[in-house]
Design a protein around this motif. Structure first.
Motif, PDB file in Angstrom:
ATOM      1  N   SER A 238      27.933  26.574  57.404  1.00 28.17           N
ATOM      2  CA  SER A 238      28.774  27.146  56.349  1.00 28.17           C
ATOM      3  C   SER A 238      27.928  28.050  55.473  1.00 28.17           C
ATOM      4  CB  SER A 238      29.428  26.043  55.500  1.00 28.17           C
ATOM      5  OG  SER A 238      28.459  25.203  54.915  1.00 28.17           O
ATOM      6  N   ASP A 239      28.506  29.175  55.084  1.00 27.42           N
ATOM      7  CA  ASP A 239      27.876  30.113  54.133  1.00 27.42           C
ATOM      8  C   ASP A 239      26.447  30.482  54.526  1.00 27.42           C
ATOM      9  OD1 ASP A 239      30.213  30.078  52.708  1.00 27.42           O
ATOM     10  OD2 ASP A 239      29.509  28.692  51.180  1.00 27.42           O
ATOM     11  N   ALA A 240      26.257  30.846  55.774  1.00 29.32           N
ATOM     12  CA  ALA A 240      24.913  31.148  56.273  1.00 29.32           C
ATOM     13  C   ALA A 240      24.265  32.312  55.526  1.00 29.32           C
ATOM     14  CB  ALA A 240      24.981  31.455  57.773  1.00 29.32           C
ATOM     15  N   GLU A 241      25.055  33.329  55.179  1.00 26.98           N
ATOM     16  CA  GLU A 241      24.481  34.551  54.603  1.00 26.98           C
ATOM     17  C   GLU A 241      23.887  34.333  53.219  1.00 26.98           C
ATOM     18  OE1 GLU A 241      27.565  34.229  55.679  1.00 26.98           O
ATOM     19  OE2 GLU A 241      27.718  35.496  57.475  1.00 26.98           O
ATOM     20  N   GLN A 242      24.351  33.301  52.518  1.00 28.85           N
ATOM     21  CA  GLN A 242      23.921  33.140  51.128  1.00 28.85           C
ATOM     22  C   GLN A 242      22.891  32.028  50.942  1.00 28.85           C
ATOM     23  OE1 GLN A 242      27.903  32.377  49.645  1.00 28.85           O
ATOM     24  NE2 GLN A 242      27.371  30.274  49.137  1.00 28.85           N
ATOM     25  N   GLN A 243      22.415  31.437  52.040  1.00 28.46           N
ATOM     26  CA  GLN A 243      21.411  30.385  51.920  1.00 28.46           C
ATOM     27  C   GLN A 243      20.016  30.951  52.196  1.00 28.46           C
ATOM     28  OE1 GLN A 243      22.518  26.298  52.985  1.00 28.46           O
ATOM     29  NE2 GLN A 243      24.192  27.159  54.218  1.00 28.46           N
ATOM     30  N   VAL A 244      19.020  30.303  51.586  1.00 33.58           N
ATOM     31  CA  VAL A 244      17.625  30.694  51.805  1.00 33.58           C
ATOM     32  C   VAL A 244      16.883  29.504  52.391  1.00 33.58           C
ATOM     33  CG1 VAL A 244      17.634  32.345  49.906  1.00 33.58           C
ATOM     34  CG2 VAL A 244      16.922  29.986  49.471  1.00 33.58           C
ATOM     35  N   ASN A 245      15.740  29.773  53.008  1.00 36.26           N
ATOM     36  CA  ASN A 245      14.923  28.658  53.499  1.00 36.26           C
ATOM     37  C   ASN A 245      14.012  28.169  52.374  1.00 36.26           C
ATOM     38  OD1 ASN A 245      12.569  30.293  53.445  1.00 36.26           O
ATOM     39  ND2 ASN A 245      12.978  31.051  55.504  1.00 36.26           N
ATOM     40  N   PRO A 246      13.385  27.007  52.530  1.00 34.14           N
ATOM     41  CA  PRO A 246      12.555  26.464  51.442  1.00 34.14           C
ATOM     42  C   PRO A 246      11.449  27.397  50.975  1.00 34.14           C
ATOM     43  CG  PRO A 246      13.064  24.729  53.009  1.00 34.14           C
ATOM     44  CD  PRO A 246      13.566  26.010  53.618  1.00 34.14           C
ATOM     45  N   ALA A 247      10.840  28.135  51.900  1.00 31.35           N
ATOM     46  CA  ALA A 247       9.765  29.061  51.508  1.00 31.35           C
ATOM     47  C   ALA A 247      10.316  30.162  50.598  1.00 31.35           C
ATOM     48  CB  ALA A 247       9.108  29.666  52.742  1.00 31.35           C
ATOM     49  N   ALA A 248      11.494  30.679  50.947  1.00 25.99           N
ATOM     50  CA  ALA A 248      12.114  31.722  50.119  1.00 25.99           C
ATOM     51  C   ALA A 248      12.500  31.166  48.761  1.00 25.99           C
ATOM     52  CB  ALA A 248      13.332  32.291  50.830  1.00 25.99           C
ATOM     53  N   LEU A 249      12.991  29.926  48.726  1.00 23.54           N
ATOM     54  CA  LEU A 249      13.310  29.295  47.436  1.00 23.54           C
ATOM     55  C   LEU A 249      12.069  29.223  46.560  1.00 23.54           C
ATOM     56  CD1 LEU A 249      15.314  27.648  45.612  1.00 23.54           C
ATOM     57  CD2 LEU A 249      14.272  25.612  46.636  1.00 23.54           C
ATOM     58  N   LYS A 250      10.963  28.803  47.140  1.00 24.33           N
ATOM     59  CA  LYS A 250       9.723  28.684  46.366  1.00 24.33           C
ATOM     60  C   LYS A 250       9.329  30.028  45.778  1.00 24.33           C
ATOM     61  CE  LYS A 250       4.978  26.952  46.713  1.00 24.33           C
ATOM     62  NZ  LYS A 250       3.981  26.306  47.609  1.00 24.33           N
ATOM     63  N   ASP A 251       9.482  31.090  46.564  1.00 22.03           N
ATOM     64  CA  ASP A 251       9.145  32.429  46.088  1.00 22.03           C
ATOM     65  C   ASP A 251      10.068  32.846  44.946  1.00 22.03           C
ATOM     66  OD1 ASP A 251       7.875  35.175  46.386  1.00 22.03           O
ATOM     67  OD2 ASP A 251       9.983  35.657  46.799  1.00 22.03           O
ATOM     68  N   ILE A 252      11.372  32.585  45.094  1.00 23.77           N
ATOM     69  CA  ILE A 252      12.334  32.959  44.058  1.00 23.77           C
ATOM     70  C   ILE A 252      12.013  32.240  42.754  1.00 23.77           C
ATOM     71  CG2 ILE A 252      14.751  32.710  43.345  1.00 23.77           C
ATOM     72  CD1 ILE A 252      15.479  33.171  46.328  1.00 23.77           C
ATOM     73  N   VAL A 253      11.821  30.929  42.823  1.00 20.61           N
ATOM     74  CA  VAL A 253      11.569  30.131  41.616  1.00 20.61           C
ATOM     75  C   VAL A 253      10.259  30.553  40.954  1.00 20.61           C
ATOM     76  CG1 VAL A 253      11.117  27.804  40.746  1.00 20.61           C
ATOM     77  CG2 VAL A 253      12.950  28.180  42.413  1.00 20.61           C
ATOM     78  N   SER A 254       9.254  30.883  41.757  1.00 24.40           N
ATOM     79  CA  SER A 254       7.955  31.271  41.191  1.00 24.40           C
ATOM     80  C   SER A 254       8.042  32.570  40.407  1.00 24.40           C
ATOM     81  CB  SER A 254       6.910  31.399  42.300  1.00 24.40           C
ATOM     82  OG  SER A 254       7.172  32.537  43.114  1.00 24.40           O
ATOM     83  N   ARG A 255       9.004  33.425  40.742  1.00 21.86           N
ATOM     84  CA  ARG A 255       9.131  34.719  40.072  1.00 21.86           C
ATOM     85  C   ARG A 255      10.078  34.692  38.878  1.00 21.86           C
ATOM     86  NH1 ARG A 255      11.307  38.870  43.441  1.00 21.86           N
ATOM     87  NH2 ARG A 255      12.055  37.382  44.990  1.00 21.86           N
ATOM     88  N   LEU A 256      10.856  33.634  38.743  1.00 16.61           N
ATOM     89  CA  LEU A 256      11.794  33.567  37.632  1.00 16.61           C
ATOM     90  C   LEU A 256      11.075  33.429  36.298  1.00 16.61           C
ATOM     91  CD1 LEU A 256      14.554  31.207  39.091  1.00 16.61           C
ATOM     92  CD2 LEU A 256      14.708  33.684  38.750  1.00 16.61           C
ATOM     93  N   GLN A 257      11.566  34.122  35.291  1.00 14.70           N
ATOM     94  CA  GLN A 257      10.989  34.053  33.958  1.00 14.70           C
ATOM     95  C   GLN A 257      12.024  33.529  32.968  1.00 14.70           C
ATOM     96  OE1 GLN A 257       8.579  37.474  32.585  1.00 14.70           O
ATOM     97  NE2 GLN A 257       9.051  38.432  34.544  1.00 14.70           N
ATOM     98  N   VAL A 258      11.612  32.563  32.163  1.00 11.24           N
ATOM     99  CA  VAL A 258      12.465  32.063  31.082  1.00 11.24           C
ATOM    100  C   VAL A 258      12.034  32.744  29.791  1.00 11.24           C
ATOM    101  CG1 VAL A 258      13.154  30.033  29.765  1.00 11.24           C
ATOM    102  CG2 VAL A 258      12.806  29.853  32.244  1.00 11.24           C
ATOM    103  N   ARG A 259      12.938  33.486  29.192  1.00 11.18           N
ATOM    104  CA  ARG A 259      12.621  34.225  27.963  1.00 11.18           C
ATOM    105  C   ARG A 259      12.675  33.297  26.745  1.00 11.18           C
ATOM    106  NH1 ARG A 259      11.108  38.629  31.056  1.00 11.18           N
ATOM    107  NH2 ARG A 259      12.857  39.261  32.382  1.00 11.18           N
ATOM    108  N   LYS A 260      11.973  33.686  25.700  1.00  5.91           N
ATOM    109  CA  LYS A 260      12.050  32.940  24.444  1.00  5.91           C
ATOM    110  C   LYS A 260      13.437  33.109  23.829  1.00  5.91           C
ATOM    111  CE  LYS A 260       8.536  35.221  22.887  1.00  5.91           C
ATOM    112  NZ  LYS A 260       7.439  35.749  22.026  1.00  5.91           N
TER     113      LYS A 260
END
Length: 360
Positions: A238-260
């Motif tokens: 289900s929903d194959a196009e919108q899922q990422v693998n664990p390595a891609a998730l790690k990359d996405i989360v590592s680049r996210l920035q939480v602003r003040k």
């Protein structure tokens, strides 16, 4: 409504980091669930998610593995120490999920849109203290979203979070579900203590847009992300196009920035205040210009009434719609924004002229 922020399941992340909820769209097999969980347990994932029952738009597609999937989530919890979450759509689902000790429940978009279904879930949750996440309804209706939150809150559950997964729309868009950011912003304005989590997988509809959607949500002050993660996304049931693998998730989360959330420097505070005063002055000018325009609309409305002319002059409207967007582009203002603004102005102009022709 006052929500539990002190000991909330949705405030577990460290300062400066978003809450991360991840896992497959659907639990497909025990091997798939455990393989995903093993990878995510090594990352900064706070809650493992997987759909057990999958409401699909049409029959004869994969609609979830059912009850045995709950046993797999139980294994994830025991063996990896991850909190686990799944979707419920009726009272029976709630009963089964609670039997298995699932940590977090969520109510999906197709359920949120139905007050009867939400109330059935609320009735099943009476006397239970379990964190609940509530997705926005399929259609862009803030009242339905708030109503679903209120129904669960009225059971005594205060550890709640809203999930923004986008809205169905007939407008052409690069997104699977249009974000309509103003709707969750309005929800946050009404209930400031309510955590809001973005579901970029369902908004985006494709994995390439997951990072920018996630970052925009964090820039708007959202508390976390729910990202569908699968060991072999291309072959997901289900929903194959919108899922990422664990390595891609790690990359996405590592680049996210939480602003003040606030300025922490006196000079910046003063500078921001000065700019806000200028914005207030500009807004005053905009309101004055709109008032002047509407006065002119009333005059032309009177002229049409005297000469028995219909309100809508289609060629004139087409010319305005085209030229104002072009003027906006020339001035460095997004022409799509200008077009939407003039749709609203036109609606108000029609209303005023209708009042005049009807003699109100």
């Amino acid at each position: 409504m006052e929500f539990n922020n002190k000991d909330s399941f949705f405030r577990r992340q460290q300062a400066g980091q978003p809450l991360v909820i991840a896992g497959p769209c659907s639990a497909e097999s025990e091997e798939q669930v455990m393989q995903t969980a093993a990878a995510l347990a090594q990352q900064q994932v706070h809650i493992f998610r997987a759909g057990i029952w999958k409401p699909r738009s049409r029959p004869n597609s994969f609609e979830g593995i059912g009850l045995k999937g709950l046993e797999w989530l139980g294994r994830v919890k025991r063996e990896f120490g991850l909190a686990v979450a799944t979707e419920v759509a009726n009272g029976k689902h709630v009963e089964e999920v609670l039997k298995q000790g699932i940590d977090v429940l969520w109510i999906g978009a197709r359920t949120t849109v139905n007050p009867f279904a939400v109330q059935e879930i609320a009735d099943a949750l009476q006397g239970v203290k379990v964190p609940v996440m509530i997705k926005n309804p399929v259609n862009p209706d803030l009242a339905l979203w708030i109503g679903a939150i209120e129904r669960i809150y009225n059971t005594g559950i205060t550890d709640l979070a809203a999930i923004h997964r986008g809205f169905s729309s007939y407008q052409k868009s690069k997104y699977r579900n249009a974000p309509f950011w103003q709707i969750p912003i309005e929800l946050k304005a009404r209930f400031q203590s309510l955590p809001i989590i973005v579901d970029p997988s369902h908004i985006a509809g494709n994995r390439e847009l997951i990072f920018p959607v996630s970052q925009k949500a964090l820039d708007l002050g959202y508390d976390g992300v729910m990202i569908e993660t699968h060991p072999d996304p291309e072959n997901a049931l289900s929903d194959a196009e919108q899922q990422v693998n664990p390595a891609a998730l790690k990359d996405i989360v590592s680049r996210l920035q939480v602003r003040k959330s606030t300025y922490d420097d006196a000079e910046l505070v003063n500078c921001a205040e000065e700019l806000r005063l200028q914005i207030d002055a500009a807004d005053h000018d905009i309101i004055a210009a709109l008032a002047k325009r509407m006065a002119l609309v009333e005059q032309i409305g009177e002229y049409k009434k005297q000469n028995n002319v219909q309100i809508l002059q289609l060629e004139r409207w087409k010319e305005i719609f085209k030229s104002r967007a072009e003027w906006g582009a020339e001035a460095g203002v997004n022409p799509d924004f200008v077009a939407e603004l003039y749709k609203l102005i036109h609606v108000e102009s029609i209303r005023k002229q209708t009042q005049i022709l009807d003699g109100e």
